[in-house]
Scaffold this motif. Structure first.
Motif, PDB file in Angstrom:
ATOM      1  N   GLU A   1       0.783  -1.227  -0.127  1.00  0.00           N
ATOM      2  CA  GLU A   1      -0.026  -0.145  -0.009  1.00  0.00           C
ATOM      3  C   GLU A   1       0.776   1.182  -0.068  1.00  0.00           C
ATOM      4  O   GLU A   1       2.069   1.127   0.671  1.00  0.00           O
ATOM      5  CB  GLU A   1      -0.918  -0.047   1.412  1.00  0.00           C
ATOM      6  N   PHE A   2       0.495   2.202  -0.526  1.00  0.00           N
ATOM      7  CA  PHE A   2       0.953   3.521  -0.665  1.00  0.00           C
ATOM      8  C   PHE A   2       1.716   4.097   0.692  1.00  0.00           C
ATOM      9  O   PHE A   2       0.729   3.929   1.544  1.00  0.00           O
ATOM     10  CB  PHE A   2       0.096   4.591  -1.301  1.00  0.00           C
ATOM     11  N   ARG A   3       2.693   4.709   0.630  1.00  0.00           N
ATOM     12  CA  ARG A   3       3.520   5.041   1.736  1.00  0.00           C
ATOM     13  C   ARG A   3       3.671   6.683   1.775  1.00  0.00           C
ATOM     14  O   ARG A   3       3.650   7.241   2.855  1.00  0.00           O
ATOM     15  CB  ARG A   3       4.780   4.606   1.856  1.00  0.00           C
ATOM     16  N   LYS A   4       3.671   7.199   0.581  1.00  0.00           N
ATOM     17  CA  LYS A   4       3.759   8.671   0.535  1.00  0.00           C
ATOM     18  C   LYS A   4       2.677   9.284  -0.670  1.00  0.00           C
ATOM     19  O   LYS A   4       2.384   8.522  -1.458  1.00  0.00           O
ATOM     20  CB  LYS A   4       5.015   9.024   0.064  1.00  0.00           C
ATOM     21  N   ARG A   5       2.204  10.329  -0.580  1.00  0.00           N
ATOM     22  CA  ARG A   5       1.298  11.158  -1.501  1.00  0.00           C
ATOM     23  C   ARG A   5       1.539  12.599  -1.174  1.00  0.00           C
ATOM     24  O   ARG A   5       1.957  13.096  -0.300  1.00  0.00           O
ATOM     25  CB  ARG A   5      -0.051  10.715  -1.034  1.00  0.00           C
TER      26      ARG A   5
ATOM     27  N   SER B   1       0.340  13.936   4.889  1.00  0.00           N
ATOM     28  CA  SER B   1       0.231  12.749   5.734  1.00  0.00           C
ATOM     29  C   SER B   1      -1.064  12.173   5.975  1.00  0.00           C
ATOM     30  O   SER B   1      -2.062  12.867   5.660  1.00  0.00           O
ATOM     31  CB  SER B   1       0.973  13.107   7.053  1.00  0.00           C
TER      32      SER B   1
ATOM     33  N   PRO C   1      -3.547   8.181   6.307  1.00  0.00           N
ATOM     34  CA  PRO C   1      -3.898   6.995   5.709  1.00  0.00           C
ATOM     35  C   PRO C   1      -5.010   7.271   4.712  1.00  0.00           C
ATOM     36  O   PRO C   1      -5.364   6.287   3.945  1.00  0.00           O
ATOM     37  CB  PRO C   1      -4.085   6.108   6.583  1.00  0.00           C
TER      38      PRO C   1
ATOM     39  N   SER D   1       3.245   7.025  -3.857  1.00  0.00           N
ATOM     40  CA  SER D   1       4.046   6.081  -4.105  1.00  0.00           C
ATOM     41  C   SER D   1       4.404   5.139  -2.933  1.00  0.00           C
ATOM     42  O   SER D   1       3.913   5.383  -1.711  1.00  0.00           O
ATOM     43  CB  SER D   1       5.817   6.527  -4.279  1.00  0.00           C
ATOM     44  N   ASN D   2       4.665   3.865  -3.165  1.00  0.00           N
ATOM     45  CA  ASN D   2       5.121   2.665  -1.975  1.00  0.00           C
ATOM     46  C   ASN D   2       6.730   2.534  -2.189  1.00  0.00           C
ATOM     47  O   ASN D   2       7.309   3.557  -2.769  1.00  0.00           O
ATOM     48  CB  ASN D   2       4.035   1.438  -2.264  1.00  0.00           C
ATOM     49  N   ASN D   3       6.797   1.627  -1.351  1.00  0.00           N
ATOM     50  CA  ASN D   3       8.521   1.388  -1.221  1.00  0.00           C
ATOM     51  C   ASN D   3       8.886   0.494  -2.236  1.00  0.00           C
ATOM     52  O   ASN D   3      10.098  -0.083  -1.926  1.00  0.00           O
ATOM     53  CB  ASN D   3       8.847   0.769   0.172  1.00  0.00           C
TER      54      ASN D   3
ATOM     55  N   THR E   1       7.415   6.542  -8.297  1.00  0.00           N
ATOM     56  CA  THR E   1       6.310   7.366  -7.896  1.00  0.00           C
ATOM     57  C   THR E   1       5.298   7.406  -9.121  1.00  0.00           C
ATOM     58  O   THR E   1       5.661   7.510 -10.203  1.00  0.00           O
ATOM     59  CB  THR E   1       6.850   8.953  -7.627  1.00  0.00           C
TER      60      THR E   1
END
Length: 415
Positions: free
Chosen positions: A178-182, A205, A207, A231-233, A237
């Motif tokens: 699942e996405f970590r950053k947006r 920041s 969820p 993006s996820n890890n 992106t």
């Protein structure tokens, strides 16, 4: 990181032995890649076996890259060159005859080529640089990234003002993992993105799939482009579809008073469209500060309450208390509104293009003197007046109609 279950490599040759010289001068050097293991999406382990007779080996290593033709002595020697597109991993030789090279930061789904080498303790005609790198190599391919990248929607832009706008977007697919950053990237150039040197990016920041941000450092009457990102890890992106918008302040945001041809900038703040300059219509019972026309050109005129009630051009009106409250609420609340509504030429940030100036007022109760130009501004409302002071962040709302003349800001009537 997912481990590859089987070796993804093809042997070109086994141990490669070079013999030269004769009798007691024979030099036998053997070096080979024994195996390539632990291959993942970004890493691998290369095991090298080596031996030497009648000569000392001082260094052992591998050279690797995505182009087999670059695996040569020059590659090894120039490994410190920043323009080199291959890697070199080496270590001092040991009696074990084994060397393990752990490669990192590889690209996923990519075929790599690796060749072993040793360095002898001295150069010779056979080894001009002291290196022995036999012909041949082994190849392996890194894993393809598993899962999926997140997806993000086109950005919706609203509440556009002279210097600010609100962005909102939706995570359409969370991705795996699942996405970590947006967040959002915006720029005066198309296709804004992270780390491109010209875009401003605002991380968001939390969820929640629905996310938003308000930016307040834009330039008036300027075209911008914005894209949401996520993006996820494990994946690159991802960006949503680009959206274009323009801040207020252009010809489309001008009020022309048909009574005298005077032009006024306008700006949208909260629910209403406001004049972005003080009214300068020469109505009866209105004055320029100090009787100086130059002050009218800069600060507008000062009106009695009765004159102010009828001074706005057609389609515009003296603001009601509700409209002033809506203005100050949109500008950060009464305790902070003066700072964001004041002009930068005063002591504010002018985040909304309201450009409040300290035009002072005329005091009828004290022999008609002019007071507080450059230190205070006061504006009539239908029920009272609003005031701002130098050095203060708050906008104060006052009731009643004192015997003074104040400035006027008109607001557009609702249709």
């Amino acid at each position: 990181m997912k481990k590859q279950n089987q070796l993804m490599a093809a042997l070109i040759a086994g141990a490669l032995i070079l013999s030269c010289g004769g009798d007691d001068n024979d030099v036998d050097v053997g070096v080979s890649i024994a195996e390539i293991t632990n291959v993942t999406t970004t890493s691998a382990r290369v095991t090298v076996s080596y031996s030497a007779g009648n000569v000392s080996v001082v260094e052992v290593g591998i050279v690797y890259g995505a182009t087999p033709g670059r695996l040569n002595i020059k590659t090894i020697i120039n490994s410190g060159d920043p323009n080199v597109d291959y890697g070199v991993v080496s270590t001092p030789a040991s009696v074990s005859g084994k060397f393990y090279a752990d490669l990192e930061n590889l690209a996923d789904g990519t075929t790599y080529f690796a060749a072993p080498f040793v360095k002898l303790d001295k150069a010779s005609p056979e080894f001009p640089d002291g290196y022995f790198l036999p012909s041949g190599y082994k190849e392996f391919k890194t894993d393809i990234v598993s899962g999926s990248a997140p997806a993000v929607s086109k950005t919706a832009v609203s509440e556009i003002t002279f210097t600010s706008a609100r962005f909102e977007a939706l995570i359409v697919s969370a991705g795996d993992p699942e996405f970590r950053k947006r967040g959002f990237c915006y720029s005066a150039s198309p296709e804004p993105m992270l780390d491109d040197g010209s875009s401003t990016c605002v991380p968001v920041s939390g969820p929640d799939f629905l996310f938003y941000a308000t930016v307040t450092n834009l330039s008036g009457n300027t075209a911008y482009y914005v894209r949401a990102y996520a993006s996820n890890n494990r994946h690159a992106t991802q960006y949503g579809q680009q959206e274009a918008f323009r801040t207020t302040g252009g010809d489309d945001n001008v009020l022309i008073d048909t009574r005298d041809g005077r032009r006024y900038r306008t700006t949208v703040i909260g629910q209403f469209t406001w004049m972005a300059e003080n009214l300068d219509y020469a109505a009866a019972d209105s004055w320029c500060y100090g009787g100086d026309n130059a002050n009218c050109a800069k600060y507008g005129r000062l009106y009695t309450k009765a004159a102010a009630s009828n001074a706005c051009p057609a389609g515009w009106q003296l603001p009601t208390q509700f409209q002033w409250n809506n203005l100050t609420a949109a500008a950060g609340g009464a305790a902070n509104a003066a700072r964001t509504l004041k002009s930068t030429a005063w002591d504010g940030t002018d985040n909304f293009g309201f450009t409040a100036l300290p035009g002072g007022y005329r005091d009828r109760a004290h022999v008609r003197i002019f007071v507080d130009m450059e230190t205070a501004g006061r504006w009539w409302t239908a029920a009272g007046y609003l005031s701002m002071q130098s050095g203060a962040n708050n906008a104060t709302e006052n009731s009643g109609a004192p015997a003074h003349e104040y400035s006027v800001r008109c607001v557009q009537e609702r249709e």
